[in-house]
Write an enzyme that holds these catalytic residues in place. Structure first.
Site, PDB file in Angstrom:
ATOM      1  N   SER A   1      38.821  98.921  -5.162  1.00 61.26           N
ATOM      2  CA  SER A   1      38.404  97.531  -4.983  1.00 61.26           C
ATOM      3  C   SER A   1      37.009  97.365  -5.575  1.00 61.26           C
ATOM      4  CB  SER A   1      38.384  97.171  -3.493  1.00 61.26           C
ATOM      5  OG  SER A   1      37.649  95.979  -3.270  1.00 61.26           O
ATOM      6  N   SER A   2      36.780  96.255  -6.246  1.00 58.46           N
ATOM      7  CA  SER A   2      35.455  96.010  -6.828  1.00 58.46           C
ATOM      8  C   SER A   2      34.368  95.966  -5.756  1.00 58.46           C
ATOM      9  CB  SER A   2      35.462  94.704  -7.623  1.00 58.46           C
ATOM     10  OG  SER A   2      35.819  93.610  -6.791  1.00 58.46           O
TER      11      SER A   2
ATOM     12  N   GLN B   1      38.322  96.508 -22.652  1.00 58.16           N
ATOM     13  CA  GLN B   1      37.438  96.176 -23.764  1.00 58.16           C
ATOM     14  C   GLN B   1      37.446  94.670 -24.031  1.00 58.16           C
ATOM     15  OE1 GLN B   1      35.457  98.657 -25.148  1.00 58.16           O
ATOM     16  NE2 GLN B   1      36.367  99.645 -23.347  1.00 58.16           N
TER      17      GLN B   1
ATOM     18  N   GLU C   1      48.745  97.974  -8.123  1.00 60.97           N
ATOM     19  CA  GLU C   1      48.359  99.148  -8.908  1.00 60.97           C
ATOM     20  C   GLU C   1      48.896 100.418  -8.261  1.00 60.97           C
ATOM     21  OE1 GLU C   1      44.379  98.638 -11.120  1.00 60.97           O
ATOM     22  OE2 GLU C   1      43.981 100.072  -9.514  1.00 60.97           O
TER      23      GLU C   1
END
Length: 274
Positions: free
Chosen positions: A12-13, A47, A83
Protein backbone atom coordinates in the site's frame (compact mmCIF):
# COMPACT_ATOMS: atom_id res chain seq x y z
CA UNK A 1 23.94 -11.96 -12.32
CA UNK A 2 20.19 -12.33 -11.90
CA UNK A 3 18.36 -15.28 -13.46
CA UNK A 4 15.84 -12.79 -14.83
CA UNK A 5 13.38 -13.13 -11.96
CA UNK A 6 12.56 -9.78 -10.42
CA UNK A 7 11.39 -9.03 -6.92
CA UNK A 8 7.88 -7.60 -7.11
CA UNK A 9 6.93 -5.40 -4.15
CA UNK A 10 3.19 -5.56 -3.46
CA UNK A 11 2.32 -2.82 -0.98
CA UNK A 12 0.00 0.00 0.00
CA UNK A 13 1.30 3.48 -0.80
CA UNK A 14 0.45 4.39 2.81
CA UNK A 15 3.24 2.05 3.95
CA UNK A 16 5.82 3.47 1.55
CA UNK A 17 8.30 4.55 4.23
CA UNK A 18 8.66 0.95 5.46
CA UNK A 19 9.14 -0.35 1.92
CA UNK A 20 11.59 2.44 0.99
CA UNK A 21 13.79 1.39 3.90
CA UNK A 22 13.71 -2.26 2.81
CA UNK A 23 14.50 -1.33 -0.80
CA UNK A 24 17.63 0.45 0.44
CA UNK A 25 18.62 -2.74 2.26
CA UNK A 26 18.04 -4.84 -0.88
CA UNK A 27 20.32 -2.51 -2.85
CA UNK A 28 22.98 -2.63 -0.15
CA UNK A 29 22.80 -6.44 -0.30
CA UNK A 30 23.42 -6.45 -4.06
CA UNK A 31 20.09 -6.08 -5.85
CA UNK A 32 20.09 -3.58 -8.69
CA UNK A 33 17.31 -1.21 -9.69
CA UNK A 34 16.43 -3.48 -12.63
CA UNK A 35 16.04 -6.46 -10.26
CA UNK A 36 13.11 -4.84 -8.44
CA UNK A 37 9.59 -3.79 -9.43
CA UNK A 38 8.33 -1.25 -6.91
CA UNK A 39 5.59 1.01 -8.22
CA UNK A 40 6.10 3.85 -5.73
CA UNK A 41 9.23 5.16 -7.45
CA UNK A 42 9.80 5.92 -11.14
CA UNK A 43 13.19 4.19 -11.26
CA UNK A 44 11.73 0.83 -10.17
CA UNK A 45 8.11 1.27 -11.23
CA UNK A 46 5.90 2.61 -13.96
CA UNK A 47 7.74 4.67 -16.54
CA UNK A 48 6.35 7.96 -17.94
CA UNK A 49 3.74 7.29 -20.60
CA UNK A 50 3.01 3.74 -19.41
CA UNK A 51 -0.32 2.61 -17.94
CA UNK A 52 0.09 1.23 -14.43
CA UNK A 53 -2.19 -1.79 -14.87
CA UNK A 54 -0.53 -2.76 -18.16
CA UNK A 55 2.88 -2.53 -16.49
CA UNK A 56 1.79 -4.59 -13.49
CA UNK A 57 0.27 -7.23 -15.79
CA UNK A 58 3.53 -7.48 -17.75
CA UNK A 59 5.64 -7.73 -14.60
CA UNK A 60 3.42 -10.43 -13.08
CA UNK A 61 3.45 -12.44 -16.32
CA UNK A 62 7.23 -12.78 -15.88
CA UNK A 63 6.61 -14.79 -12.67
CA UNK A 64 8.49 -12.55 -10.22
CA UNK A 65 9.37 -13.33 -6.62
CA UNK A 66 6.53 -11.74 -4.65
CA UNK A 67 6.95 -9.72 -1.45
CA UNK A 68 3.69 -8.66 0.18
CA UNK A 69 3.97 -5.89 2.79
CA UNK A 70 0.84 -6.68 4.78
CA UNK A 71 -0.98 -4.15 6.94
CA UNK A 72 -4.48 -2.86 7.57
CA UNK A 73 -3.79 -0.39 4.76
CA UNK A 74 -3.00 -3.28 2.41
CA UNK A 75 -6.26 -5.12 3.07
CA UNK A 76 -8.26 -1.91 2.71
CA UNK A 77 -6.87 -1.43 -0.80
CA UNK A 78 -8.74 -3.08 -3.69
CA UNK A 79 -5.72 -2.74 -6.06
CA UNK A 80 -3.52 -4.51 -3.48
CA UNK A 81 -5.97 -7.40 -3.12
CA UNK A 82 -6.29 -7.69 -6.90
CA UNK A 83 -2.49 -7.78 -7.10
CA UNK A 84 -2.35 -10.52 -4.48
CA UNK A 85 -4.90 -12.67 -6.31
CA UNK A 86 -3.27 -12.27 -9.71
CA UNK A 87 0.24 -12.92 -8.42
CA UNK A 88 -0.91 -16.08 -6.65
CA UNK A 89 -1.94 -17.50 -10.02
CA UNK A 90 1.16 -16.39 -11.93
CA UNK A 91 4.06 -16.74 -9.49
CA UNK A 92 5.29 -19.63 -7.35
CA UNK A 93 7.45 -17.65 -4.90
CA UNK A 94 5.55 -15.74 -2.20
CA UNK A 95 6.95 -13.96 0.88
CA UNK A 96 4.31 -12.24 3.06
CA UNK A 97 5.81 -9.64 5.41
CA UNK A 98 3.68 -8.43 8.31
CA UNK A 99 4.29 -4.80 9.21
CA UNK A 100 4.22 -3.57 12.79
CA UNK A 101 0.92 -4.05 14.70
CA UNK A 102 -0.58 -6.20 11.93
CA UNK A 103 -1.86 -9.47 13.38
CA UNK A 104 -1.42 -12.79 11.58
CA UNK A 105 -5.05 -13.61 12.36
CA UNK A 106 -6.04 -10.73 10.08
CA UNK A 107 -4.33 -12.29 7.06
CA UNK A 108 -7.02 -13.02 4.48
CA UNK A 109 -7.35 -14.17 0.90
CA UNK A 110 -4.99 -16.59 -0.82
CA UNK A 111 -2.01 -15.70 1.41
CA UNK A 112 -2.52 -17.44 4.76
CA UNK A 113 -0.67 -16.95 8.04
CA UNK A 114 1.14 -20.28 7.56
CA UNK A 115 3.11 -18.64 4.76
CA UNK A 116 4.29 -15.63 6.78
CA UNK A 117 7.96 -15.05 5.96
CA UNK A 118 8.77 -12.42 8.60
CA UNK A 119 7.20 -9.77 10.79
CA UNK A 120 8.87 -6.36 10.75
CA UNK A 121 8.69 -4.97 14.28
CA UNK A 122 11.02 -3.72 16.99
CA UNK A 123 11.95 -7.32 17.89
CA UNK A 124 12.96 -8.43 14.38
CA UNK A 125 16.47 -9.85 14.63
CA UNK A 126 19.42 -9.45 12.29
CA UNK A 127 19.36 -13.20 11.70
CA UNK A 128 15.69 -13.16 10.61
CA UNK A 129 16.31 -10.33 8.16
CA UNK A 130 19.44 -11.96 6.77
CA UNK A 131 17.58 -15.25 6.35
CA UNK A 132 14.96 -13.50 4.20
CA UNK A 133 17.67 -11.82 2.12
CA UNK A 134 19.36 -15.18 1.51
CA UNK A 135 16.07 -16.71 0.34
CA UNK A 136 15.54 -13.84 -2.08
CA UNK A 137 19.12 -14.20 -3.26
CA UNK A 138 18.58 -17.91 -3.92
CA UNK A 139 15.32 -17.32 -5.80
CA UNK A 140 16.77 -14.63 -8.08
CA UNK A 141 20.43 -15.68 -8.28
CA UNK A 142 21.44 -12.20 -7.13
CA UNK A 143 24.62 -12.59 -5.11
CA UNK A 144 25.44 -10.60 -1.99
CA UNK A 145 28.10 -7.91 -2.24
CA UNK A 146 31.37 -9.05 -0.62
CA UNK A 147 31.24 -6.13 1.83
CA UNK A 148 27.74 -7.14 2.91
CA UNK A 149 28.77 -10.72 3.68
CA UNK A 150 31.84 -9.55 5.60
CA UNK A 151 29.75 -7.59 8.08
CA UNK A 152 26.10 -8.62 7.93
CA UNK A 153 25.14 -7.06 11.26
CA UNK A 154 26.68 -3.67 10.42
CA UNK A 155 24.91 -3.57 7.04
CA UNK A 156 21.50 -4.56 8.40
CA UNK A 157 21.63 -2.28 11.46
CA UNK A 158 20.62 0.93 9.58
CA UNK A 159 17.45 -0.81 8.37
CA UNK A 160 16.64 -1.95 11.91
CA UNK A 161 17.21 1.58 13.21
CA UNK A 162 14.89 3.02 10.56
CA UNK A 163 12.29 0.35 11.33
CA UNK A 164 12.40 1.24 15.03
CA UNK A 165 12.06 4.93 14.17
CA UNK A 166 9.03 4.34 11.92
CA UNK A 167 7.35 2.12 14.51
CA UNK A 168 7.88 4.78 17.17
CA UNK A 169 6.48 7.50 14.91
CA UNK A 170 3.44 5.37 14.09
CA UNK A 171 2.64 5.10 17.80
CA UNK A 172 2.62 8.88 18.38
CA UNK A 173 -0.63 10.54 19.39
CA UNK A 174 -1.75 12.80 16.56
CA UNK A 175 -4.57 15.36 16.49
CA UNK A 176 -7.57 15.30 14.18
CA UNK A 177 -8.17 18.07 11.63
CA UNK A 178 -9.62 20.29 14.37
CA UNK A 179 -6.67 19.82 16.72
CA UNK A 180 -8.28 17.33 19.14
CA UNK A 181 -6.40 14.33 20.54
CA UNK A 182 -8.18 11.17 21.73
CA UNK A 183 -6.59 8.59 24.01
CA UNK A 184 -7.04 6.38 27.06
CA UNK A 185 -5.75 7.65 30.40
CA UNK A 186 -3.05 5.39 31.78
CA UNK A 187 -1.36 5.46 35.22
CA UNK A 188 -2.62 8.02 37.72
CA UNK A 189 0.16 9.97 39.48
CA UNK A 190 -0.56 11.65 42.81
CA UNK A 191 0.12 15.38 42.99
CA UNK A 192 1.90 16.79 46.06
CA UNK A 193 2.84 20.13 47.57
CA UNK A 194 1.13 23.34 46.52
CA UNK A 195 -0.26 21.61 43.40
CA UNK A 196 -2.23 19.12 45.51
CA UNK A 197 -5.96 19.80 45.30
CA UNK A 198 -5.43 22.05 42.29
CA UNK A 199 -4.09 19.70 39.58
CA UNK A 200 -4.41 16.07 38.54
CA UNK A 201 -1.99 13.96 36.52
CA UNK A 202 -2.27 10.88 34.28
CA UNK A 203 0.27 9.15 32.08
CA UNK A 204 -0.49 9.10 28.35
CA UNK A 205 -0.13 5.61 26.78
CA UNK A 206 1.78 7.08 23.83
CA UNK A 207 3.90 10.14 23.22
CA UNK A 208 2.40 13.19 21.53
CA UNK A 209 3.96 13.69 18.10
CA UNK A 210 6.90 16.18 18.13
CA UNK A 211 5.30 18.37 15.45
CA UNK A 212 2.31 19.19 17.68
CA UNK A 213 4.71 20.28 20.43
CA UNK A 214 6.76 22.45 18.08
CA UNK A 215 9.69 20.02 18.24
CA UNK A 216 11.71 18.04 15.70
CA UNK A 217 12.36 14.99 17.86
CA UNK A 218 11.60 13.48 21.25
CA UNK A 219 13.92 11.78 23.70
CA UNK A 220 13.79 7.99 23.39
CA UNK A 221 13.36 7.49 27.13
CA UNK A 222 10.81 10.20 28.00
CA UNK A 223 7.16 9.81 28.96
CA UNK A 224 4.23 12.22 28.63
CA UNK A 225 1.82 13.06 31.45
CA UNK A 226 -1.44 14.97 31.15
CA UNK A 227 -1.26 17.65 33.87
CA UNK A 228 -4.50 19.61 34.25
CA UNK A 229 -6.67 21.63 36.61
CA UNK A 230 -9.14 19.65 38.70
CA UNK A 231 -11.79 22.08 37.47
CA UNK A 232 -11.86 20.01 34.26
CA UNK A 233 -13.52 17.24 36.26
CA UNK A 234 -12.78 13.91 37.92
CA UNK A 235 -11.08 11.28 35.78
CA UNK A 236 -10.05 7.64 36.24
CA UNK A 237 -7.43 5.33 34.77
CA UNK A 238 -8.74 3.61 31.64
CA UNK A 239 -11.17 6.38 30.69
CA UNK A 240 -11.19 7.68 27.13
CA UNK A 241 -10.62 11.41 26.88
CA UNK A 242 -10.49 14.13 24.25
CA UNK A 243 -8.25 17.16 24.65
CA UNK A 244 -6.57 20.11 22.98
CA UNK A 245 -3.08 21.34 23.74
CA UNK A 246 -2.59 24.71 25.37
CA UNK A 247 -1.36 27.05 22.64
CA UNK A 248 0.94 29.32 24.65
CA UNK A 249 2.60 26.48 26.59
CA UNK A 250 1.83 22.90 25.58
CA UNK A 251 4.41 21.20 27.79
CA UNK A 252 7.10 21.51 30.43
CA UNK A 253 10.18 19.29 30.69
CA UNK A 254 10.56 17.56 34.06
CA UNK A 255 12.64 14.77 35.59
CA UNK A 256 11.86 12.61 38.62
CA UNK A 257 13.77 9.84 40.36
CA UNK A 258 11.01 7.25 39.82
CA UNK A 259 9.96 7.95 36.21
CA UNK A 260 12.99 9.75 34.77
CA UNK A 261 12.62 12.30 31.97
CA UNK A 262 9.07 13.35 31.22
CA UNK A 263 6.90 16.13 29.89
CA UNK A 264 3.93 17.62 31.67
CA UNK A 265 1.33 18.14 28.92
CA UNK A 266 -0.97 21.14 29.40
CA UNK A 267 -4.44 21.37 27.89
CA UNK A 268 -6.86 24.12 26.92
CA UNK A 269 -9.74 21.65 26.64
CA UNK A 270 -10.46 18.26 28.23
CA UNK A 271 -13.52 16.02 28.29
CA UNK A 272 -14.48 12.37 28.73
CA UNK A 273 -15.51 10.44 25.64
CA UNK A 274 -18.35 7.98 26.17
Amino acid sequence: MSNGKKIFISHSSKDQEYVDAFIQLLKKFGFRTQDIFYSSTIETGVQPGELIFDTIKRELTNQPVMLYFLSDHYYQSIPCLNEMGASWMLSDKHYPIALNNFSMKDMKGVISSERLAIAFNDKTSTNEINCLLKKLSHDTDVQAEPDFELNVEKNIQPFQNKLTQLIRQASYLKPDEKGYFETILSTHRPVYGTAKGVYDCFKLPSLIEPKSLGLDTLSEDESHWLFFFLTWGTFQEGEKVRFKLKKDKAYNNREFSDIGKCKNIYVSYLEKVE
